[in-house]
Write a protein that holds these residues in place. Structure first.
Motif, PDB file in Angstrom:
ATOM      1  N   UNK A   9     -31.625  36.098   5.013  1.00 41.12           N
ATOM      2  CA  UNK A   9     -30.349  36.277   4.324  1.00 41.12           C
ATOM      3  C   UNK A   9     -29.547  37.322   5.088  1.00 41.12           C
ATOM      4  N   UNK A  10     -28.315  36.973   5.457  1.00 39.15           N
ATOM      5  CA  UNK A  10     -27.463  37.899   6.202  1.00 39.15           C
ATOM      6  C   UNK A  10     -26.739  38.869   5.289  1.00 39.15           C
ATOM      7  N   UNK A  11     -26.539  38.493   4.039  1.00 41.39           N
ATOM      8  CA  UNK A  11     -25.849  39.362   3.092  1.00 41.39           C
ATOM      9  C   UNK A  11     -25.182  38.526   2.017  1.00 41.39           C
ATOM     10  N   UNK A  12     -24.477  39.211   1.150  1.00 41.78           N
ATOM     11  CA  UNK A  12     -23.742  38.562   0.074  1.00 41.78           C
ATOM     12  C   UNK A  12     -22.258  38.670   0.366  1.00 41.78           C
ATOM     13  N   UNK A  20     -16.777  34.651   6.954  1.00 34.87           N
ATOM     14  CA  UNK A  20     -16.388  34.510   8.356  1.00 34.87           C
ATOM     15  C   UNK A  20     -17.037  35.608   9.190  1.00 34.87           C
ATOM     16  N   UNK A  21     -17.085  36.826   8.663  1.00 38.17           N
ATOM     17  CA  UNK A  21     -17.718  37.939   9.386  1.00 38.17           C
ATOM     18  C   UNK A  21     -19.205  37.653   9.576  1.00 38.17           C
ATOM     19  N   UNK A  22     -19.895  37.175   8.542  1.00 32.68           N
ATOM     20  CA  UNK A  22     -21.314  36.849   8.669  1.00 32.68           C
ATOM     21  C   UNK A  22     -21.547  35.774   9.718  1.00 32.68           C
ATOM     22  N   UNK A  23     -20.610  34.838   9.828  1.00 33.66           N
ATOM     23  CA  UNK A  23     -20.754  33.729  10.765  1.00 33.66           C
ATOM     24  C   UNK A  23     -20.113  34.019  12.116  1.00 33.66           C
ATOM     25  N   UNK A  27     -18.301  29.064  16.623  1.00 32.05           N
ATOM     26  CA  UNK A  27     -16.987  28.666  17.130  1.00 32.05           C
ATOM     27  C   UNK A  27     -15.950  28.486  16.016  1.00 32.05           C
ATOM     28  N   UNK A  28     -16.289  27.745  14.976  1.00 30.18           N
ATOM     29  CA  UNK A  28     -15.358  27.497  13.876  1.00 30.18           C
ATOM     30  C   UNK A  28     -16.095  27.666  12.544  1.00 30.18           C
ATOM     31  N   UNK A  29     -16.201  28.908  12.035  1.00 37.57           N
ATOM     32  CA  UNK A  29     -16.972  29.109  10.805  1.00 37.57           C
ATOM     33  C   UNK A  29     -16.448  28.307   9.622  1.00 37.57           C
ATOM     34  N   UNK A  30     -15.126  28.098   9.549  1.00 38.67           N
ATOM     35  CA  UNK A  30     -14.567  27.347   8.425  1.00 38.67           C
ATOM     36  C   UNK A  30     -15.060  25.904   8.414  1.00 38.67           C
ATOM     37  N   UNK A  31     -15.470  25.398   9.573  1.00 34.15           N
ATOM     38  CA  UNK A  31     -15.950  24.018   9.677  1.00 34.15           C
ATOM     39  C   UNK A  31     -17.368  23.867   9.136  1.00 34.15           C
ATOM     40  N   UNK A  32     -18.118  24.986   8.993  1.00 40.18           N
ATOM     41  CA  UNK A  32     -19.512  24.872   8.547  1.00 40.18           C
ATOM     42  C   UNK A  32     -19.792  25.571   7.231  1.00 40.18           C
ATOM     43  N   UNK A  33     -18.843  26.337   6.678  1.00 39.66           N
ATOM     44  CA  UNK A  33     -19.181  27.133   5.500  1.00 39.66           C
ATOM     45  C   UNK A  33     -19.427  26.306   4.255  1.00 39.66           C
ATOM     46  N   UNK A  34     -19.121  25.025   4.283  1.00 40.77           N
ATOM     47  CA  UNK A  34     -19.472  24.133   3.172  1.00 40.77           C
ATOM     48  C   UNK A  34     -20.693  23.276   3.494  1.00 40.77           C
ATOM     49  N   UNK A  35     -21.334  23.540   4.615  1.00 38.57           N
ATOM     50  CA  UNK A  35     -22.542  22.816   5.021  1.00 38.57           C
ATOM     51  C   UNK A  35     -23.755  23.572   4.477  1.00 38.57           C
ATOM     52  N   UNK A  36     -24.522  22.964   3.553  1.00 41.32           N
ATOM     53  CA  UNK A  36     -25.654  23.670   2.945  1.00 41.32           C
ATOM     54  C   UNK A  36     -26.744  24.060   3.941  1.00 41.32           C
ATOM     55  N   UNK A  37     -26.720  23.501   5.133  1.00 45.03           N
ATOM     56  CA  UNK A  37     -27.678  23.932   6.152  1.00 45.03           C
ATOM     57  C   UNK A  37     -27.318  25.314   6.687  1.00 45.03           C
ATOM     58  N   UNK A  38     -26.070  25.715   6.513  1.00 49.04           N
ATOM     59  CA  UNK A  38     -25.605  27.024   6.991  1.00 49.04           C
ATOM     60  C   UNK A  38     -25.406  28.023   5.865  1.00 49.04           C
TER      61      UNK A  38
END
Length: 52
Positions: A9-12, A20-23, A27-38
């Protein structure tokens, strides 16, 4: 984050900006922040942040 064969866990995040800071480095954090693998959203809907 999955590293060295284990999940870490990187944080809350308390805002999308925190996420975005955690990620940082992705390259494009907004593209993966809804991906449950991330990202695992807990305690509510994605992108909804409430004061504790």
């Amino acid at each position: 984050m999955h590293s060295g064969g284990r999940d870490e866990i990187l944080g809350t995040a308390h805002s999308d900006h925190d996420l975005v800071v955690f990620l940082e480095g992705v390259a494009e954090p907004e593209a993966i922040w809804d991906d449950p693998q991330w990202v695992e959203w807990r305690g509510g809907q994605a992108h909804e942040f409430h004061a504790a």
